[in-house]
Motif scaffolding. Structure first.
Motif, PDB file in Angstrom:
ATOM      1  N   TYR A 137     -11.985  -4.007  -0.999  1.00  0.00           N
ATOM      2  CA  TYR A 137     -11.870  -2.588  -0.682  1.00  0.00           C
ATOM      3  C   TYR A 137     -11.771  -2.390   0.826  1.00  0.00           C
TER       4      TYR A 137
ATOM      5  N   ASP B 291      -6.638 -10.634  -5.346  1.00  0.00           N
ATOM      6  CA  ASP B 291      -7.465  -9.429  -5.322  1.00  0.00           C
ATOM      7  C   ASP B 291      -7.866  -9.146  -3.882  1.00  0.00           C
ATOM      8  N   LEU B 292      -7.714  -7.923  -3.478  1.00  0.00           N
ATOM      9  CA  LEU B 292      -8.038  -7.543  -2.107  1.00  0.00           C
ATOM     10  C   LEU B 292      -9.349  -6.769  -2.079  1.00  0.00           C
TER      11      LEU B 292
ATOM     12  N   ALA C 136      -6.628   0.405  -3.951  1.00  0.00           N
ATOM     13  CA  ALA C 136      -6.950  -1.005  -4.213  1.00  0.00           C
ATOM     14  C   ALA C 136      -6.776  -1.333  -5.689  1.00  0.00           C
TER      15      ALA C 136
ATOM     16  N   ARG D  54     -10.291   3.156  -2.813  1.00  0.00           N
ATOM     17  CA  ARG D  54     -10.604   2.404  -4.045  1.00  0.00           C
ATOM     18  C   ARG D  54      -9.497   2.563  -5.085  1.00  0.00           C
TER      19      ARG D  54
ATOM     20  N   VAL E 178       0.840  -1.201   0.000  1.00  0.00           N
ATOM     21  CA  VAL E 178       0.000   0.000   0.000  1.00  0.00           C
ATOM     22  C   VAL E 178       0.873   1.247   0.000  1.00  0.00           C
TER      23      VAL E 178
ATOM     24  N   LEU F 166      -2.996  -1.624  -6.558  1.00  0.00           N
ATOM     25  CA  LEU F 166      -2.198  -2.616  -5.847  1.00  0.00           C
ATOM     26  C   LEU F 166      -1.817  -3.769  -6.752  1.00  0.00           C
TER      27      LEU F 166
ATOM     28  N   THR G  37     -10.537  -4.360   3.032  1.00  0.00           N
ATOM     29  CA  THR G  37      -9.206  -4.766   3.503  1.00  0.00           C
ATOM     30  C   THR G  37      -8.215  -3.628   3.305  1.00  0.00           C
ATOM     31  N   VAL G  38      -8.246  -3.019   2.126  1.00  0.00           N
ATOM     32  CA  VAL G  38      -7.352  -1.896   1.830  1.00  0.00           C
ATOM     33  C   VAL G  38      -7.665  -0.731   2.763  1.00  0.00           C
TER      34      VAL G  38
END
Length: 171
Positions: free
Chosen positions: A39, A36-37, A28, A25, A11, A31, A41-42
């Motif tokens: 939103y 795939d993470l 994310a 967003r 990040v 990244l 989580t980010v």
């Protein structure tokens, strides 16, 4: 200073490479991660980074935008100073560090220390370290005989770029 986990570092890499503020967003979407993470989580990672002092947050309409609090270089320098602070012998740690850098990096260090006055090696660690950390190959080995053999515990290694004192305990 708090350390960064792998996801936190990813990040921060996004924030450091951006030109300005990003929403969660946008972070994310940029990244580059193995999976795939979500939103959320980010967003959680960004909030954690804000608590640790790595990230600044500002309100932008309904969303928040995020930016790095400091440059990557400032964070790395602070981590290096923190690590140096844990050494029992800061001078030996500095000498070992200088012994591990390339000739170009050593020249950057030399130029950075010049404004402090005098021989940059003397500024770092005093006369003993000045002699052993000198990257100028025309300077004779600081210890021992003309052949460069040390006359006290420890070893001196010499290559074409630098001479470095290695403490006898191998640390």
């Amino acid at each position: 200073m708090a350390r960064l986990g792998d996801l936190e570092r990813s990040v921060m890499d996004v924030l450091w490479s951006s030109e300005g503020w990003l929403t969660a967003r946008e972070v994310a979407a940029r990244l580059d991660h193995e999976r795939d993470l979500a939103y959320t989580t980010v967003l959680t990672v960004l909030e954690r980074l804000e608590r640790k002092g790595f990230v600044r947050r500002q309100r932008a309409a309904r969303a928040h935008r995020y930016a790095a609090s400091d440059s990557r270089e400032a964070v790395v320098a602070e981590a290096m100073m923190e690590a140096l602070g844990t050494a029992d012998d800061r001078g030996s740690a500095l000498v070992r560090f200088v012994g591990s850098v390339s000739a170009e990096e050593a020249e950057i260090l030399r130029r950075a220390l010049e404004p402090l006055g005098g021989d940059p090696a003397e500024v770092v660690g005093g006369p003993d370290l000045a002699a052993t950390a000198a990257p100028d190959p025309s300077i004779p080995p600081p210890l021992g005989t003309a052949s460069g053999e040390p006359d006290r515990p420890g070893a001196v290694t010499t290559d074409s770029d630098r001479t470095v004192q290695i403490p006898p305990d191998g640390r």
